[in-house]
Design a protein around this motif. Sequence first.
Motif, PDB file in Angstrom:
ATOM      1  N   LYS A 195       4.240  24.219 -21.418  1.00 26.83           N
ATOM      2  CA  LYS A 195       4.938  22.961 -21.087  1.00 26.83           C
ATOM      3  C   LYS A 195       4.064  21.758 -21.439  1.00 26.83           C
ATOM      4  CE  LYS A 195       7.904  24.854 -17.472  1.00 26.83           C
ATOM      5  NZ  LYS A 195       8.518  24.675 -16.162  1.00 26.83           N
TER       6      LYS A 195
ATOM      7  N   THR B  25      13.895  14.654 -16.565  1.00 21.30           N
ATOM      8  CA  THR B  25      13.292  15.016 -15.271  1.00 21.30           C
ATOM      9  C   THR B  25      12.809  16.466 -15.313  1.00 21.30           C
ATOM     10  OG1 THR B  25      14.771  13.505 -14.124  1.00 21.30           O
ATOM     11  CG2 THR B  25      13.817  15.247 -12.789  1.00 21.30           C
TER      12      THR B  25
ATOM     13  N   SER C 130       9.306  19.496 -14.692  1.00 18.03           N
ATOM     14  CA  SER C 130       7.863  19.700 -14.881  1.00 18.03           C
ATOM     15  C   SER C 130       7.448  19.540 -16.343  1.00 18.03           C
ATOM     16  CB  SER C 130       7.455  21.077 -14.343  1.00 18.03           C
ATOM     17  OG  SER C 130       8.216  22.086 -14.948  1.00 18.03           O
ATOM     18  N   THR C 131       8.317  19.880 -17.295  1.00 22.99           N
ATOM     19  CA  THR C 131       7.959  19.705 -18.714  1.00 22.99           C
ATOM     20  C   THR C 131       7.906  18.212 -19.034  1.00 22.99           C
ATOM     21  OG1 THR C 131       9.237  21.725 -19.088  1.00 22.99           O
ATOM     22  CG2 THR C 131       8.439  20.575 -21.036  1.00 22.99           C
TER      23      THR C 131
ATOM     24  N   GLY D 110      13.746  18.211 -20.670  1.00 27.75           N
ATOM     25  CA  GLY D 110      13.611  19.663 -20.670  1.00 27.75           C
ATOM     26  C   GLY D 110      14.964  20.333 -20.518  1.00 27.75           C
TER      27      GLY D 110
ATOM     28  N   ASP E   1      16.861  24.196 -18.689  1.00 33.16           N
ATOM     29  CA  ASP E   1      16.691  25.496 -18.042  1.00 33.16           C
ATOM     30  C   ASP E   1      17.013  26.620 -19.023  1.00 33.16           C
ATOM     31  OD1 ASP E   1      16.015  24.529 -15.370  1.00 33.16           O
ATOM     32  OD2 ASP E   1      18.013  23.650 -15.470  1.00 33.16           O
TER      33      ASP E   1
ATOM     34  N   LYS F 271      21.261  22.664 -17.716  1.00 33.01           N
ATOM     35  CA  LYS F 271      20.282  21.786 -17.093  1.00 33.01           C
ATOM     36  C   LYS F 271      20.670  21.544 -15.634  1.00 33.01           C
ATOM     37  CE  LYS F 271      18.923  18.155 -19.141  1.00 33.01           C
ATOM     38  NZ  LYS F 271      17.633  18.466 -18.495  1.00 33.01           N
ATOM     39  N   GLY F 272      19.711  21.019 -14.878  1.00 35.64           N
ATOM     40  CA  GLY F 272      20.013  20.689 -13.495  1.00 35.64           C
ATOM     41  C   GLY F 272      19.178  21.455 -12.492  1.00 35.64           C
ATOM     42  N   GLY F 273      18.232  22.266 -13.013  1.00 35.07           N
ATOM     43  CA  GLY F 273      17.335  22.988 -12.111  1.00 35.07           C
ATOM     44  C   GLY F 273      16.583  22.017 -11.198  1.00 35.07           C
ATOM     45  N   GLY F 274      16.405  20.794 -11.669  1.00 38.16           N
ATOM     46  CA  GLY F 274      15.721  19.766 -10.861  1.00 38.16           C
ATOM     47  C   GLY F 274      16.701  18.831 -10.178  1.00 38.16           C
TER      48      GLY F 274
ATOM     49  N   ALA G  56      18.861  16.807 -11.290  1.00 36.35           N
ATOM     50  CA  ALA G  56      19.041  15.451 -11.843  1.00 36.35           C
ATOM     51  C   ALA G  56      20.113  15.418 -12.938  1.00 36.35           C
ATOM     52  CB  ALA G  56      17.708  14.949 -12.396  1.00 36.35           C
TER      53      ALA G  56
ATOM     54  N   GLU H 284      20.873  12.647 -15.918  1.00 38.16           N
ATOM     55  CA  GLU H 284      20.387  13.121 -17.222  1.00 38.16           C
ATOM     56  C   GLU H 284      21.503  13.046 -18.266  1.00 38.16           C
ATOM     57  OE1 GLU H 284      16.955  16.242 -15.679  1.00 38.16           O
ATOM     58  OE2 GLU H 284      18.949  17.005 -16.105  1.00 38.16           O
TER      59      GLU H 284
ATOM     60  N   LYS I 180      12.861  29.596 -22.376  1.00 40.87           N
ATOM     61  CA  LYS I 180      14.154  28.919 -22.169  1.00 40.87           C
ATOM     62  C   LYS I 180      15.175  29.227 -23.268  1.00 40.87           C
ATOM     63  CE  LYS I 180      12.319  26.520 -18.692  1.00 40.87           C
ATOM     64  NZ  LYS I 180      12.131  25.099 -18.670  1.00 40.87           N
TER      65      LYS I 180
END
Length: 232
Positions: free
Chosen positions: A7, A28, A30-31, A85, A87, A97-100, A102, A106, A124
């Motif tokens: 990452k 949004t 960690s990456t 990033g 998922d 997407k949306g693991g965070g 957001a 996004e 991924k």
Amino acid sequence: MTQDELKALVGLEALKYVRRGVVIGVGTGSTVNHFIKALGSHEELCKGIKGAVSSSVATTKLLKELGVDVLETDQVEELSIYIDGADEIDHSGYMIKGGGAALTREKIVASMALEFICIADETKLVNKLGRFPLPVEIIPMAEANIARKFEALGGKAKLRLKDNKPLVTDNGQNILDVMGLSIDDPLAFESMVNQWPGVVTVGVFANQRASKCLLATSEGVKTLNFVQRSMG
Ligand code: 5RP
């Protein structure tokens, strides 16, 4: 290499796409946090951008800590790039997407960008979307009804919790995570779920697919180019 090292590698690589004098869209996760950190360590570039449109409260905080001017969506007509990033991403640039949590912001910011650069590590990349539980932002009163609709498609929806309470998004809504789906046609699936009453945003990014993916592998960063997307 660990997943976090991958990452970090791809976060750094994304700097090559940032041009001075432009406003960038920033996702949004960690990456993306690695990308923001890399931007912060290149002071000249960080000070050289005109500003950023952020996809979450968490990203806004990090950008502001670096002194980046964080602009509202109504202050900007279009963005040259959006960096975020995923998922999951498939070989056409469609993503989950949306693991965070957001995903709604996004998708809004992604829809303003000419180019969506997805930064991801090799775990991924999938042939077909659906292994990762699909995040769906919902209006709370619609939860049971939407869960039943997913059940009819063979999925199992679970309300996302934080500290034993329903997670509340930056938009004041909840998230359902749906397991067991196999998404053959991301565009059709996104359109269908978007029309269910009470769905704010489905975490399939098909209309807002990536135009490029920087994919971190243990052999280095690979660039996957997808067909050009139109804005909106
Ligand atoms: C947040 C997202 C993230 O992009 C996605 O969850 C990937 O996150 P990470 O970079 O932490 O693996 O969609 O809503």
